[in-house]
Motif scaffolding. Structure first.
Motif, mmCIF file in Angstrom:
data_model
loop_
_atom_site.group_PDB
_atom_site.id
_atom_site.type_symbol
_atom_site.label_atom_id
_atom_site.label_comp_id
_atom_site.label_asym_id
_atom_site.label_seq_id
_atom_site.Cartn_x
_atom_site.Cartn_y
_atom_site.Cartn_z
ATOM 1 N N LEU A 32 2.319 1.697 -3.436
ATOM 2 C CA LEU A 32 1.256 2.108 -4.365
ATOM 3 C C LEU A 32 0.935 3.585 -4.211
ATOM 4 O O LEU A 32 0.736 4.299 -5.212
ATOM 5 N N LEU A 33 0.886 4.058 -2.978
ATOM 6 C CA LEU A 33 0.574 5.475 -2.736
ATOM 7 C C LEU A 33 1.634 6.375 -3.369
ATOM 8 O O LEU A 33 1.304 7.350 -4.061
ATOM 9 N N ARG A 34 2.920 6.047 -3.157
ATOM 10 C CA ARG A 34 3.992 6.846 -3.762
ATOM 11 C C ARG A 34 3.939 6.771 -5.277
ATOM 12 O O ARG A 34 4.115 7.775 -5.974
ATOM 13 N N ASN A 90 -2.264 -1.836 -8.133
ATOM 14 C CA ASN A 90 -2.219 -2.669 -6.939
ATOM 15 C C ASN A 90 -2.067 -4.142 -7.323
ATOM 16 O O ASN A 90 -1.256 -4.877 -6.746
ATOM 17 N N HIS A 96 -10.030 5.131 -10.303
ATOM 18 C CA HIS A 96 -10.245 3.884 -9.552
ATOM 19 C C HIS A 96 -9.561 2.714 -10.252
ATOM 20 O O HIS A 96 -8.958 1.848 -9.593
ATOM 21 N N HIS A 137 -5.695 2.805 -9.819
ATOM 22 C CA HIS A 137 -5.313 2.407 -8.464
ATOM 23 C C HIS A 137 -5.431 0.890 -8.310
ATOM 24 O O HIS A 137 -4.516 0.226 -7.786
ATOM 25 N N PRO A 174 0.802 -1.238 0.000
ATOM 26 C CA PRO A 174 0.000 0.000 0.000
ATOM 27 C C PRO A 174 0.828 1.277 0.000
ATOM 28 O O PRO A 174 0.491 2.240 -0.693
ATOM 29 N N ALA A 175 1.929 1.301 0.778
ATOM 30 C CA ALA A 175 2.775 2.501 0.806
ATOM 31 C C ALA A 175 3.459 2.709 -0.535
ATOM 32 O O ALA A 175 3.578 3.852 -1.016
ATOM 33 N N THR A 225 1.354 6.062 -7.407
ATOM 34 C CA THR A 225 0.227 6.764 -8.024
ATOM 35 C C THR A 225 0.392 8.282 -7.922
ATOM 36 O O THR A 225 0.039 9.010 -8.856
ATOM 37 N N ARG A 226 0.937 8.742 -6.818
ATOM 38 C CA ARG A 226 1.172 10.187 -6.668
ATOM 39 C C ARG A 226 2.174 10.687 -7.701
ATOM 40 O O ARG A 226 1.961 11.721 -8.354
#
Length: 284
Positions: A142-144, A219, A212, A215, A139-140, A146-147
């Motif tokens: 993925l967050l970086r 993932n 969506h 993301h 998750p971490a 996508t940003r």
């Protein structure tokens, strides 16, 4: 005696290495069991979004867009750790093929420190990010990711670029080049007599649906790559442990042979000493 001590030390070192490798293999096996559940649910989610997108675009074909020919931003997902065989080498071989076949230079976003150091001058790298070691870190990552992708795709020089992912697909066991954006390679739309009812303007709905989808798809890509990496690490550890067993068996044989030679020498010395003592007794 010194030779036998060297062999004993080597055998002890091989035993320690085998213990470490066995632990790594066990951790990889645990990760594959954890990831199996995540991947199954993630694939169902992606399939649902793709079906909704196909049904929506069937009624709104004017919103279908295509990237500028030959212009692509590609995410390459490698490994964060080593000891996984030719995992990264297979990705780099495919990267070179992609770079040679594309009309325009492909821009790359690298995930995983192990693959980052191997790319060198082979490709045009926009950004390199650390990858996940275990499932809980996805998750971490993925967050970086996508940003940063959102920031890159908003740059004027990347306007009209498509987005793809190059990664190890655990389902096929092969390196896969997957087209992500704009939405394409969708399943056939279902048969519907009426257009989908929307609470948003079609363009706004597609924008939200695309977010969506990106993301969820990324993932799935990260989980799939980590699963393939851990499976390859298991195989790599199995081969290494087999090699260690063979080396240990050879060393144990050498150790026993050396010990037998030393015992033989000791017996010969004792017998020789006995004979010399006997001669001395008779002579006296």
């Amino acid at each position: 005696m010194s030779r036998r001590r060297e062999i004993a030390t080597r055998l002890e070192a091989l035993s320690d290495i085998a213990g470490i490798m066995s632990a790594m293999k066990g951790l990889a096996l645990m990760e594959t069991r954890i990831l199996a559940e995540f991947i199954a649910s993630q694939r169902r989610m992606v399939a649902g979004i793709e079906k909704a997108a196909a049904d929506f675009l069937a009624w709104h074909p004017q919103l279908v867009t295509n990237p500028v020919e030959g212009h692509e931003l590609c995410v390459l997902v490698g490994s964060e750790q080593g000891f996984c065989g030719d995992f990264n080498e297979a990705l780099l071989a495919r990267l070179e093929c992609v770079c040679k076949t594309q009309a325009a230079p492909v821009r790359w976003v690298l995930v995983g420190r192990r693959v980052e150091g191997r790319v060198g001058e082979r490709a045009c790298v926009e950004l390199a990010l650390p990858g996940a070691i275990v499932a809980d870190e996805v998750p971490a990552v993925l967050l970086r990711l996508t940003r940063e992708l959102g920031r890159l795709l908003d740059l004027p020089e990347l306007a009209g670029y498509g987005l793809s992912a190059l990664y190890h697909c655990d389902a096929t066991g092969e390196v896969r080049m997957r087209r992500l954006l704009p939405l394409r390679d969708l399943p056939p739309p279902g048969v519907q007599s009426h257009a989908p009812e929307l609470n948003l303007p079609p363009a706004d709905f597609l924008r939200g649906l695309t977010g969506h989808y990106l993301h969820a798809a990324l993932n799935e890509v990260l989980y799939s790559s980590l699963m393939a990496e851990n499976r390859q690490r298991q195989t790599h550890m199995d081969r290494a442990l087999q090699r260690l067993d063979e080396d240990s068996a050879r060393l144990r044989l050498t150790y026993n042979t050396q010990r037998q030679e030393e015992i033989t020498e000791e017996i010969e010395v004792i017998l020789l000493s006995a004979d010399m003592q006997k001669e001395a007794d008779y002579g006296g």
